[in-house]
Design a protein around this motif. Structure first.
Motif, PDB file in Angstrom:
ATOM      1  N   GLU A 198       0.870  -1.158  -0.078  1.00 32.71           N
ATOM      2  CA  GLU A 198       0.067   0.065  -0.149  1.00 32.71           C
ATOM      3  C   GLU A 198       0.894   1.262  -0.062  1.00 32.71           C
ATOM      4  O   GLU A 198       0.576   2.201  -0.482  1.00 32.71           O
ATOM      5  N   LYS A 199       2.121   1.270   0.640  1.00 34.80           N
ATOM      6  CA  LYS A 199       2.746   2.330   0.492  1.00 34.80           C
ATOM      7  C   LYS A 199       3.578   2.655  -0.629  1.00 34.80           C
ATOM      8  O   LYS A 199       3.594   3.797  -1.197  1.00 34.80           O
ATOM      9  N   VAL A 200       3.782   1.513  -1.269  1.00 35.43           N
ATOM     10  CA  VAL A 200       4.420   1.690  -2.617  1.00 35.43           C
ATOM     11  C   VAL A 200       3.528   1.959  -3.695  1.00 35.43           C
ATOM     12  O   VAL A 200       3.505   3.082  -4.397  1.00 35.43           O
ATOM     13  N   ALA A 201       2.088   1.562  -3.580  1.00 36.83           N
ATOM     14  CA  ALA A 201       1.178   2.163  -4.301  1.00 36.83           C
ATOM     15  C   ALA A 201       0.874   3.511  -4.095  1.00 36.83           C
ATOM     16  O   ALA A 201       0.392   4.269  -5.115  1.00 36.83           O
ATOM     17  N   TYR A 202       0.751   4.021  -2.978  1.00 33.69           N
ATOM     18  CA  TYR A 202       0.754   5.404  -2.638  1.00 33.69           C
ATOM     19  C   TYR A 202       1.667   6.414  -3.271  1.00 33.69           C
ATOM     20  O   TYR A 202       1.020   7.273  -4.009  1.00 33.69           O
ATOM     21  N   PHE A 203       2.815   5.991  -3.189  1.00 33.69           N
ATOM     22  CA  PHE A 203       3.970   6.914  -3.708  1.00 33.69           C
ATOM     23  C   PHE A 203       3.845   6.752  -5.339  1.00 33.69           C
ATOM     24  O   PHE A 203       4.077   7.668  -6.076  1.00 33.69           O
ATOM     25  N   ALA A 204       3.503   5.536  -5.830  1.00 31.50           N
ATOM     26  CA  ALA A 204       3.432   5.281  -7.027  1.00 31.50           C
ATOM     27  C   ALA A 204       2.146   6.190  -7.788  1.00 31.50           C
ATOM     28  O   ALA A 204       2.439   6.821  -8.999  1.00 31.50           O
ATOM     29  N   LYS A 205       1.184   6.244  -7.164  1.00 29.51           N
ATOM     30  CA  LYS A 205      -0.063   7.390  -7.352  1.00 29.51           C
ATOM     31  C   LYS A 205       0.777   8.767  -7.307  1.00 29.51           C
ATOM     32  O   LYS A 205       0.371   9.524  -8.376  1.00 29.51           O
ATOM     33  N   ILE A 206       1.356   9.266  -6.231  1.00 31.83           N
ATOM     34  CA  ILE A 206       1.709  10.430  -6.137  1.00 31.83           C
ATOM     35  C   ILE A 206       2.755  10.781  -7.492  1.00 31.83           C
ATOM     36  O   ILE A 206       2.575  11.726  -7.874  1.00 31.83           O
ATOM     37  N   PHE A 207       3.595   9.975  -7.376  1.00 33.78           N
ATOM     38  CA  PHE A 207       4.778  10.310  -8.501  1.00 33.78           C
ATOM     39  C   PHE A 207       4.161  10.263  -9.866  1.00 33.78           C
ATOM     40  O   PHE A 207       4.704  10.793 -10.795  1.00 33.78           O
ATOM     41  N   LYS A 208       2.844   9.662 -10.052  1.00 33.43           N
ATOM     42  CA  LYS A 208       2.529   9.622 -11.645  1.00 33.43           C
ATOM     43  C   LYS A 208       1.920  10.665 -11.786  1.00 33.43           C
ATOM     44  O   LYS A 208       2.003  11.403 -12.985  1.00 33.43           O
ATOM     45  N   ASN A 209       1.353  11.626 -10.867  1.00 29.88           N
ATOM     46  CA  ASN A 209       0.972  13.155 -11.250  1.00 29.88           C
ATOM     47  C   ASN A 209       1.864  14.124 -11.369  1.00 29.88           C
ATOM     48  O   ASN A 209       1.858  15.141 -10.504  1.00 29.88           O
ATOM     49  N   GLU A 210       2.838  13.897 -12.185  1.00 34.70           N
ATOM     50  CA  GLU A 210       3.746  15.016 -12.126  1.00 34.70           C
ATOM     51  C   GLU A 210       4.457  15.197 -13.749  1.00 34.70           C
ATOM     52  O   GLU A 210       4.368  14.243 -14.328  1.00 34.70           O
TER      53      GLU A 210
ATOM     54  N   ILE B  13      -1.519   4.019   7.104  1.00 33.91           N
ATOM     55  CA  ILE B  13      -2.087   2.646   6.594  1.00 33.91           C
ATOM     56  C   ILE B  13      -2.411   1.908   8.003  1.00 33.91           C
ATOM     57  O   ILE B  13      -3.280   1.115   7.705  1.00 33.91           O
ATOM     58  N   VAL B 146       2.530  -0.625 -10.540  1.00 35.27           N
ATOM     59  CA  VAL B 146       3.080  -1.162  -9.220  1.00 35.27           C
ATOM     60  C   VAL B 146       3.592  -2.667  -9.429  1.00 35.27           C
ATOM     61  O   VAL B 146       3.187  -3.413 -10.075  1.00 35.27           O
TER      62      VAL B 146
END
Lengths: 210, 210
Positions: A198-210, B13, B146
């Motif tokens: 879930e942590k990785v998924a969160y940052f993957a989401k954040i980093f995608k919007n850039e 989380i 991911v």
DNA sequence: TCATGTGAAGACATTCACAGCA
DNA sequence: TGCTGTGAATGTCTTCACATGA
């Protein structure tokens, strides 16, 4: 014994791994910026971390690979080694067992516990599987100080870790989703895999919007 | 989007997990000190962390369990969900697959990769296993953002993660012992199990001498 | 009264920058 | 010159402590 931060310890473990690799390539000397490059951090960070172990390099030749590796090991490892047990021999437990063979001779996984009659009494890579019921007795008998929890369900994790602690365990690597409540002088490292995902998924989401 | 610290995300989380449990017990309201007690930290920490999600409780009744859970989820999850892939279907990969089923509906592990002909083409808990060679094409096809690396050897991890990143992956959960070098805007969480074990062993040693 | 939300303080971790050395 | 080791500065995270509100 001086208490060094969790972060520094984790990086020292990484540096040792890097030094072993360099050693394997026959490299004799290295420098803080080279280690930093392989560890993905900065030379100042490396030098600061190395202050803890008390090995000192030279400006001319940097650090001697084998000596530094030895110094870090003396700092990290227990002189006479430590024995670990795995609680739960499912896929995860056996995966860890596979990795742990021949990894660090100072830390040996000597016993395992399960409730599956198929596994009890058998030997897995030199690690004997006992009935979970025998855990208190075996932990004392084998002088276990480190435990790895890989039970499929978190429900029993609290009771089991209390049994472990009562009989000498001082560090627990917890792959269970249970949040253990133990005395403050027991070290618990939580490695819930779903939290990690879930942590990785969160940052993957954040980093995608850039 | 405001960047919150790794530590806070990990705790959010955990709080969500706690709230789900409370919800399961039919508890409607809770307080920062209750969450803190279950999360093994302080009420000030909980309140500080919750500032990020923007849900505000009331001094009289604290936090409404379901509402807070929902707010945290809106903050953490991606609106339309995210798809994950596992690279390496050994014991560890399949263990993770077992955990991930029905865990968080917003994160689904949809594809897996391996080199074992026995596994390729088969379905593991609703997750299809492909030949590792097809990785680039499948990552695009399945819109994977991911990835979870569970290869037994770290040697190929760098090349594979470059392929993943090239085709849209933004977060990597790395169980390999490889230290990946990727663009800074890719989030990598390293979970080397032997590093974790050595860390626990170190603190077990330290705590013993007291 | 008791809990929240949050400025301000404190503790901790990282980075800078430079003296000292070969 | 180019490195190490380390005070000092900076940056980040956690805790304190209190105004505010029911």
């Amino acid at each position: 014994m001086i208490m060094t931060s969790k972060h520094t310890i984790e990086r020292l473990i990484l540096y040792r791994k890097i030094l072993k690799t360099l050693h394997g390539y026959g490299i004799l000397n290295t420098f803080s910026h080279k280690i930093a490059n392989l560890a993905e951090n900065t030379s100042a960070q490396v030098r600061r971390d190395l202050m803890a172990v008390g090995y000192t390099g030279s400006p001319a030749h940097g650090y001697e690979v084998t000596q530094l590796e030895k110094s870090i090991s003396e700092y990290l490892d227990s002189e006479f080694g430590q024995k670990a047990a795995i609680v739960g021999l499912g896929k995860l437990g056996r995966a860890i067992l596979d990795y742990s063979r021949h990894y660090n001779p100072k830390i040996s996984v000597v016993s395992a516990f399960d409730i599956d009659e198929q596994k009890i009494g058998k030997d897995f890579n030199g690690c004997k599987c006992y009935n979970l019921k025998e855990i208190e007795h075996v932990v004392i008998q084998d002088d276990i100080t480190v435990a790895i929890l890989t039970l499929p369900s978190p429900d029993d994790a609290q009771i089991i870790s209390e049994q472990l602690v009562k009989n000498g365990v001082r560090g627990i690597l917890n792959y269970t989703s249970a949040k253990l409540k133990l005395e403050p002088k027991i070290y618990v490292e939580n490695r819930d895999m779903m939290v990690a995902l879930e942590k990785v998924a969160y940052f993957a989401k954040i980093f995608k919007n850039e």
